[in-house]
Structures are given as structure tokens and as C-alpha cells.
Design a protein around this motif. Structure first.
Motif, PDB file in Angstrom:
ATOM      1  N   ARG A 193       8.048   7.596   6.851  1.00 33.03           N
ATOM      2  CA  ARG A 193       7.040   7.636   7.905  1.00 33.03           C
ATOM      3  C   ARG A 193       7.512   7.128   9.263  1.00 33.03           C
ATOM      4  NH1 ARG A 193       1.133   6.600   5.558  1.00 33.03           N
ATOM      5  NH2 ARG A 193       1.282   8.084   3.866  1.00 33.03           N
TER       6      ARG A 193
ATOM      7  N   GLU B 260       0.829  -1.215   0.000  1.00 31.96           N
ATOM      8  CA  GLU B 260       0.000   0.000   0.000  1.00 31.96           C
ATOM      9  C   GLU B 260       0.864   1.266   0.000  1.00 31.96           C
ATOM     10  OE1 GLU B 260      -3.235  -0.126   2.913  1.00 31.96           O
ATOM     11  OE2 GLU B 260      -3.307   2.057   2.808  1.00 31.96           O
ATOM     12  N   LEU B 261       2.009   1.186   0.671  1.00 29.24           N
ATOM     13  CA  LEU B 261       2.890   2.358   0.735  1.00 29.24           C
ATOM     14  C   LEU B 261       4.104   2.130  -0.156  1.00 29.24           C
ATOM     15  CD1 LEU B 261       2.971   3.071   4.572  1.00 29.24           C
ATOM     16  CD2 LEU B 261       1.398   3.942   2.877  1.00 29.24           C
TER      17      LEU B 261
ATOM     18  N   ALA C 292       0.920  11.040   6.714  1.00 29.75           N
ATOM     19  CA  ALA C 292       2.342  10.904   7.016  1.00 29.75           C
ATOM     20  C   ALA C 292       2.724  11.783   8.203  1.00 29.75           C
ATOM     21  CB  ALA C 292       3.165  11.289   5.791  1.00 29.75           C
TER      22      ALA C 292
ATOM     23  N   GLU D 108       7.776   6.212   0.986  1.00 25.02           N
ATOM     24  CA  GLU D 108       6.841   6.544   2.065  1.00 25.02           C
ATOM     25  C   GLU D 108       7.160   5.730   3.317  1.00 25.02           C
ATOM     26  OE1 GLU D 108       2.360   7.686   1.112  1.00 25.02           O
ATOM     27  OE2 GLU D 108       3.052   5.945  -0.004  1.00 25.02           O
ATOM     28  N   ARG D 109       7.509   4.457   3.066  1.00 22.07           N
ATOM     29  CA  ARG D 109       7.797   3.578   4.210  1.00 22.07           C
ATOM     30  C   ARG D 109       8.956   4.133   5.022  1.00 22.07           C
ATOM     31  NH1 ARG D 109       6.640  -0.978   0.882  1.00 22.07           N
ATOM     32  NH2 ARG D 109       8.816  -1.355   0.444  1.00 22.07           N
TER      33      ARG D 109
END
Ligand code: UDP
Length: 482
Positions: free
Chosen positions: A160, A151-152, A187, A156-157
Motif C-alpha cells: 500500500r 489490522e493490515l 488499497a 498489504e502494508r
């Protein structure tokens, strides 16, 4: 001469003490002793590590105990439910989720099959088996949202830091969205959570989730324009409202933006001129938790609480990029200067083209308008209290020479530091008004304790009459069809 032998005696005993001390230090810090101490230290440290590893810290212990207690207290219900769900074919559904340190686990939920499954879905009880995930240590009661694998994006992983902690049944992002103040995105909420989380902050989030469940709502079904007690509003999110400001700041025709809260709606009932003004304004934005609640009761879902105070920093950020300038009019002498200082400190590239306090005589007014015209500002913010500021703008809009003007009430008082803003946790709980009341009880009691009740009464009456109207039209169409 008796003092001399006594002094010698004292000096001798001091030397003896010092020698004894050195002896002691020698003994304690001899190589063997140091080795023994180091080993003892290592054993102590590793036993702590072991305890932390086994218990997973206070948060883990709390999660485990609470989940166990809830499961034990509801065990009879579970046994019955499992029995009934078995008849419909499946008891649990499993959804793959990414947990702490990126480990994938199955999140449990009751099967949606059959009558019982549908009932559980309607009662929001389908996710109850998450208690098993909490017991197992896959999840916490409070943590970032559980996401599905893929999903990310990898970027982004990394950004975050959400995988540093266990994901949760309740998350800060969900809470902010339900409370209508999720302006900065998921985020940012994740980062805020991971940065500050503790047992106490988790308990606070869990408590704030109660009002959020009661009055919060999904914004996805909302219409683009809603009408609350006869006032038509543009149902924008915070970022859409900032975009609308920036667009209006370069338009040919001047326009007015009005922020409307529960108090403004009450005023509009007593003041028809103000009501007409709101109906004719370019942009009318729903401000405050009262409007959100009204939207929910009247089935006209409000997307976000777009209040001037939360919009202001976002607008300044957008101004840095667009180059449009601000004029600040209103507040006590020295207050707009305080706002200018705040802008300079936080958004140094945002331009303040001019400012002036809001206590000027009628004779001075022409000069004030001239000053605003000559400043070259694209956006005029007027902080003189509603409805005075709105009327002031509406009556002079064509002479002010600014593409867009908005009344912003007490905003300057907040950003100049004259009045501190309610802490974030109170805003998330929809209780900013309580904080505001405590600051100026003499002025605010009527607005909040009488005004809010009057507002609620009007909303409920409107809902009742809409229902009666709907029933009437249904019965008419039934009679017509016969
Ligand atoms: N004010 C002003 N000129 C006036 C009366 C008021 O500039 O003649 C300012 C006042 O100093 C305060 C703001 O208007 O900063 C009104 O704030 P309030 O919180 O009452 O506004 P609301 O948000 O309630 O509309």
C-alpha cells in the motif's frame, strides 16, 4: 587601406578578452576555490534539509497552522467541554494507530461516557481531539485511513505504501465510498493518494468531503432489493453486478439488464410500457448520484452507483478470465469500432465477437439480428439511448440468441473517445452531470435542470406520503389497542 589596422586592433582585443576569461575561469575553478564552493553547497543543502526537517514541508505547516487556528477559535468550547466531561469520569479516549513509517501513536477522541459523550457521538464531534494529533504531527487533515496495529497483513502494508505519509482525518477511500464510486477497494485508493498527493490535491479532497458528508451514507445497512418510486432495483455493488453479468452470460434463459438513473425514472412516469419493462427485467441496477440521493431520502439505502460506464472496464476484465464474448450495437458509424480499439488496447484477451452502429432502417433489422445471432456473443451491449434501447432489446430478446443483453446509453461515446468523461475529482464530488451538461448544453439542460428537479419533487412527495401512511398506521394501531 585603412581597414587593415582596424581589423588587427579588433582581433587583438578579442584575444585579450579570451585571455581574461581564461584567467577568470582559472581563478574560479582553482582547487581551493572548488573546495570552498563545495563546502558552501553542503552548508546550503543541509540548511534546507534542516528547514524541511523542522517544518516538515508545506503540508505539515498547513496542517499545524489550521489545527492551531481551529483550536484557538474553539478554545472556550473546549474548556467547557473538558469541565463537563471531567464530571463523567474521563475526558479523552486513546486508540492505538499505526502512523507514518509504521510508528504507533494514540489517536485521541472524546470519551463516549455520560450524556455529553453520547451527544458528541450523535453530533459526529467525538473525533475532534484529532486536532491534537495533527498538532503533534501524528496525523494530517488529509491522508490514508488511520488503521489499528495488526489490522493490515505485512503484505498489504508493503503493497500500500500508505505508511509513507501521515494518516488523515479525511481519506480518499472514505470520500470515494461516500460518493458511491469506491469500486476498486481501499488499497487502490491509498496508492492513488500516495502517488499524487500535494497540498492542492489535499485541499480538493477536503472540499469534496463536504457534499460527501451531506449526501453520502453507509451502505452496510442497505437491503438486497430496494424500490425507488415504484421501480424495484437489485441493490448490488459494482463487483456483484459484474459477477451477475458473467453468471447471466452462461445461463440457458436469456435475460435483460437495465441501468436506471433519475432520467429513466422520469421517463417511466410518462411511459407505462417502459415502466412495465423495468418491472419485468432480470436485473435492474441503480445508476447515478440521483438514485443514491433518492435512496437516502426514502430510507432505502443504495449500496453503490452501478452505472454502465464504470462497470464496463470491470466487465472487460472479467471477460478476459471467463472467455465470454461481446457484441457492440449502437452509436454513430465508427463509434463501436472505437470501443473495440479501446478494448484491444486495454483488455487484449477480451473478445469482441461483432459490432454495428445504431443507425439502421427497419428493413435492415432482420439482418442485424441475424448477425448478432451468428456472432456467438454471450453479452450484447446496446447503446441507442433510453428507453429506445431497452424496448429494442425486450421486443427481440428471444430472437437475438445472446444469454444477456443490456442498454448502455452513451457508453460507446465515452470509450470511443468521442465524448471525454468527467475527471475523477468531479465524479467524487457527485458532479459528473455538470460536466456532461457543459459538453452538450442544448440537449442536456432539460434533462438536468428540469428533469432533476422533477425527480427530486417526486421523491419528496413519495417520502411525504410514506410518512403520512406510517403515521396513519401508528394511530390506527393505537386506537385498536385501546
Ligand atoms: N443512437 C443510436 N441510434 C439511434 C439513436 C441514438 O445508436 O437511432 C446512439 C447515439 O449515437 C448515442 C446513444 O445512442 O451514442 C445515446 O446516447 P445518450 O447519451 O443519449 O444515451 P443515454 O445515456 O442518455 O441513455
Amino acid at each position: 587601406m585603412r581597414g587593415v589596422p582596424e581589423a588587427t586592433e579588433v582581433a587583438r582585443s578579442a584575444v585579450a578578452d579570451r585571455l581574461a576569461l581564461i584567467d577568470d575561469l582559472d581563478r574560479r575553478f582553482s582547487a581551493g576555490c572548488l573546495r570552498r564552493r563545495r563546502v558552501r553547497g553542503m552548508i546550503q543543502a543541509s540548511s534546507w534539509l534542516l528547514i524541511v526537517q523542522v517544518l516538515g514541508g508545506a503540508k505539515r505547516m498547513f496542517d499545524f497552522t489550521l489545527a492551531l487556528v481551529i483550536l484557538l477559535l474553539t478554545s472556550l468550547w473546549w474548556v467547557r467541554l473538558i469541565f463537563v466531561l471531567r464530571l463523567s469520569g474521563r475526558i479523552l479516549d486513546r486508540t492505538p494507530r499505526v502512523g507514518r513509517w509504521g510508528q504507533v501513536f494514540d489517536e485521541y477522541s472524546f470519551s463516549a461516557l455520560g450524556k455529553t459523550g453520547r451527544l458528541l457521538t450523535r453530533l459526529h464531534l467525538r473525533r475532534t481531539p484529532v486536532l491534537l494529533n495533527i498538532l503533534k504531527g501524528d496525523m494530517s487533515f488529509v491522508g490514508p485511513r488511520a488503521v489499528s496495529p495488526g489490522e493490515l497483513s505485512p503484505a498489504e502494508r508493503l503493497a500500500r505504501r500508505r505508511y509513507d505519509v501521515r494518516c488523515g482525518l479525511i481519506c480518499l477511500w472514505w470520500l470515494r465510498q461516500r460518493s458511491n464510486i469506491g469500486y476498486s477497494g481501499e488499497a487502490a485508493s491509498d496508492a492513488d493518494y500516495v502517488e499524487d498527493h500535494s497540498l492542492w490535491s489535499d485541499a480538493g479532497i477536503a472540499l469534496r468531503a463536504i457534499p460527501a458528508v451531506l449526501y453520502g451514507g453507509g451502505a452496510s445497512v442497505a437491503e438486497d432489493a430496494v424500490s425507488i418510486l415504484g421501480i424495484r432495483m437489485h441493490n448490488l455493488t459494482m463487483s456483484e453486478a459484474v459477477d451477475a453479468f458473467i453468471q447471466a452470460s452462461s445461463a440457458e434463459t436469456p435475460s435483460q439488464v437495465c441501468f436506471v438513473n433519475a432520467d429513466c425514472v422520469n421517463i417511466s412516469f410518462r411511459d407505462p410500457a417502459y415502466h412495465r419493462l423495468l418491472a419485468g427485467s432480470g436485473l435492474v441496477l441503480a445508476d447515478g448520484i440521483g438514485m443514491k440521493l433518492a435512496g437516502k431520502l426514502l430510507r432505502s439505502e443504495i449500496r453503490q452507483n452501478v452505472n454502465g460506464t464504470d462497470l464496463f472496464p470491470r466487465l472487460c476484465e472479467a471477460l478476459e478470465a471467463s472467455g465470454a464474448g461481446l457484441y457492440l450495437l449502437g452509436g454513430r458509424p465508427g463509434i463501436p469500432e472505437g470501443v473495440q480499439d479501446w478494448i484491444a488496447a486495454n483488455y487484449p484477451r477480451a473478445r469482441v465477437c461483432g459490432l454495428r452502429h445504431g443507425y439502421f432502417s427497419d428493413a435492415e433489422e432482420t439482418g442485424v439480428i441475424e448477425e448478432i445471432r451468428a456472432s456467438g456473443a454471450s453479452i450484447l451491449l446496446v447503446a441507442m439511448g433510453a428507453p429506445r434501447q431497452e424496448k429494442w432489446i425486450a421486443d427481440r430478446l428471444s430472437r437475438l440468441g445472446v444469454p444477456v443483453a443490456a442498454g448502455v446509453g452513451g457508453l460507446f461515446d465515452f470509450y470511443s473517445g468521442r465524448i471525454p468523461r468527467a475527471p475523477q475529482w468531479l465524479r467524487e464530488a457527485g458532479m459528473e452531470w455538470i460536466y456532461r451538461f457543459c459538453q452538450e448544453p442544448g440537449r442536456m439542460w432539460k434533462r438536468y435542470f428540469v428533469g432533476n428537479l422533477v425527480f427530486l419533487f417526486r421523491v419528496l412527495r413519495d417520502r411525504q406520503s410514506k410518512r403520512a401512511h406510517a403515521m396513519d398506521s401508528i394511530s390506527h394501531s393505537t386506537v385498536g389497542n385501546r
